[in-house]
Motif scaffolding. Structure first.
Motif, short mmCIF file in Angstrom:
data_model
loop_
_atom_site.label_atom_id
_atom_site.label_comp_id
_atom_site.label_asym_id
_atom_site.label_seq_id
_atom_site.Cartn_x
_atom_site.Cartn_y
_atom_site.Cartn_z
N SER A 13 0.83 -1.21 0.00
CA SER A 13 0.00 0.00 0.00
C SER A 13 0.87 1.26 0.00
CB SER A 13 -0.93 0.00 1.22
OG SER A 13 -0.17 -0.02 2.40
N LYS A 14 2.18 1.07 -0.03
CA LYS A 14 3.12 2.19 -0.01
C LYS A 14 3.05 2.97 -1.33
CE LYS A 14 8.09 2.91 0.14
NZ LYS A 14 9.39 2.24 0.20
N PRO A 15 2.91 4.29 -1.26
CA PRO A 15 2.89 5.08 -2.51
C PRO A 15 4.22 4.95 -3.26
CG PRO A 15 2.13 6.39 -0.65
CD PRO A 15 2.71 5.12 -0.09
N PRO A 16 4.16 4.99 -4.58
CA PRO A 16 5.38 4.81 -5.36
C PRO A 16 6.25 6.07 -5.41
CG PRO A 16 3.56 5.24 -6.83
CD PRO A 16 2.98 5.14 -5.43
N ILE A 17 7.49 5.84 -5.80
CA ILE A 17 8.39 6.93 -6.17
C ILE A 17 8.47 6.91 -7.69
CG2 ILE A 17 10.76 7.78 -6.10
CD1 ILE A 17 10.97 6.47 -3.31
N VAL A 18 8.20 8.04 -8.30
CA VAL A 18 8.18 8.14 -9.75
C VAL A 18 9.44 8.88 -10.19
CG1 VAL A 18 6.90 8.93 -11.77
CG2 VAL A 18 5.66 8.19 -9.71
N GLU A 19 10.28 8.19 -10.95
CA GLU A 19 11.53 8.77 -11.44
C GLU A 19 11.32 9.16 -12.91
OE1 GLU A 19 14.18 5.54 -10.69
OE2 GLU A 19 13.76 5.60 -8.54
N ILE A 20 11.60 10.41 -13.22
CA ILE A 20 11.33 10.95 -14.55
C ILE A 20 12.64 11.37 -15.22
CG2 ILE A 20 10.12 12.76 -15.83
CD1 ILE A 20 8.20 12.92 -13.38
N ASP A 21 12.84 10.90 -16.45
CA ASP A 21 13.98 11.31 -17.27
C ASP A 21 13.41 12.10 -18.45
OD1 ASP A 21 16.12 11.63 -18.99
OD2 ASP A 21 16.89 9.61 -18.67
N SER A 22 13.42 13.40 -18.33
CA SER A 22 12.79 14.24 -19.36
C SER A 22 13.53 14.18 -20.69
CB SER A 22 12.67 15.68 -18.87
OG SER A 22 13.94 16.21 -18.56
N GLU A 23 14.82 13.88 -20.68
CA GLU A 23 15.58 13.82 -21.93
C GLU A 23 15.13 12.65 -22.80
OE1 GLU A 23 19.81 14.07 -21.54
OE2 GLU A 23 19.66 15.66 -20.04
N SER A 24 14.86 11.50 -22.18
CA SER A 24 14.49 10.31 -22.96
C SER A 24 12.98 10.08 -22.98
CB SER A 24 15.16 9.07 -22.37
OG SER A 24 14.60 8.75 -21.11
N GLY A 25 12.24 10.84 -22.19
CA GLY A 25 10.81 10.58 -22.07
C GLY A 25 10.55 9.34 -21.24
N GLY A 26 11.51 8.99 -20.40
CA GLY A 26 11.40 7.78 -19.59
C GLY A 26 10.79 8.05 -18.22
N VAL A 27 10.04 7.07 -17.76
CA VAL A 27 9.41 7.13 -16.44
C VAL A 27 9.59 5.77 -15.78
CG1 VAL A 27 7.21 7.38 -15.22
CG2 VAL A 27 7.64 8.72 -17.28
N TYR A 28 9.96 5.78 -14.49
CA TYR A 28 10.01 4.53 -13.73
C TYR A 28 9.17 4.73 -12.48
CZ TYR A 28 11.55 0.08 -11.92
OH TYR A 28 11.56 -1.22 -11.48
N VAL A 29 8.14 3.91 -12.32
CA VAL A 29 7.26 3.97 -11.16
C VAL A 29 7.70 2.86 -10.23
CG1 VAL A 29 4.88 3.95 -10.35
CG2 VAL A 29 5.40 4.81 -12.65
N ARG A 30 8.37 3.23 -9.13
CA ARG A 30 8.97 2.26 -8.21
C ARG A 30 8.04 2.01 -7.02
NH1 ARG A 30 13.82 0.58 -8.04
NH2 ARG A 30 14.60 2.28 -9.33
N PHE A 31 7.59 0.76 -6.90
CA PHE A 31 6.73 0.36 -5.79
C PHE A 31 7.50 -0.32 -4.67
CE2 PHE A 31 3.78 0.64 -9.36
CZ PHE A 31 2.75 1.38 -8.79
#
Length: 105
Positions: A13-31
Motif C-alpha cells: 500500500s506504499k505510494p510509489p516513487i516516480v523517477e522521470i527522465d525528461s531527456e528520454s521521455g522515460g518514467v520509472y514507477v517504483r513500488f
C-alpha cells in the motif's frame, strides 16, 4: 524479456516513487526496493512499457519509455498492473538524475 498479457498486482500500500527522465521521455514507477528477478514486456500501441517483478512475482516497478506526458493511472493501465491499495495521490516524483545520485550515495 517475456511478453505476457495477464494482470499483475501491487500488493503493497506504499505510494510509489516516480523517477522521470525528461531527456528520454522515460518514467520509472517504483513500488518496491526489492531485487528485480524478471522483466516483463507489455504490448502497447504507444510508449514502450515493461514491468519488473521480484522472485515472488510481486511488482517492483513499471518502466515506460517515449512519453511526452503521462498519468500514473495511464501507466498502470498500459502495463496491465492493478494497485488498488495504493494512494497514487501520495506518489513522490523526482528526476532520474536525483534518483541515480541517491542510489550511488
Amino acid at each position: 524479456m517475456s511478453s505476457v498479457k495477464h494482470m499483475l498486482f501491487v500488493r503493497s500500500s506504499k505510494p510509489p516513487i516516480v523517477e522521470i527522465d525528461s531527456e528520454s521521455g522515460g518514467v520509472y514507477v517504483r513500488f518496491s526496493d526489492k531485487a528485480v528477478a524478471k522483466t516483463i514486456e507489455r504490448q502497447s500501441d504507444g510508449p514502450i512499457i515493461t514491468v519488473d517483478v521480484d522472485r515472488q512475482g510481486e511488482v517492483v516497478g513499471i518502466e515506460g519509455l517515449c512519453f511526452t506526458e503521462f498519468s500514473l493511472s495511464q501507466i498502470l493501465r498500459q502495463a496491465s498492473v492493478r494497485a488498488d491499495r495504493v494512494d497514487l495521490s501520495k506518489a513522490r516524483f523526482r528526476t532520474a538524475a536525483s534518483a541515480h545520485a541517491a542510489a550511488v550515495a
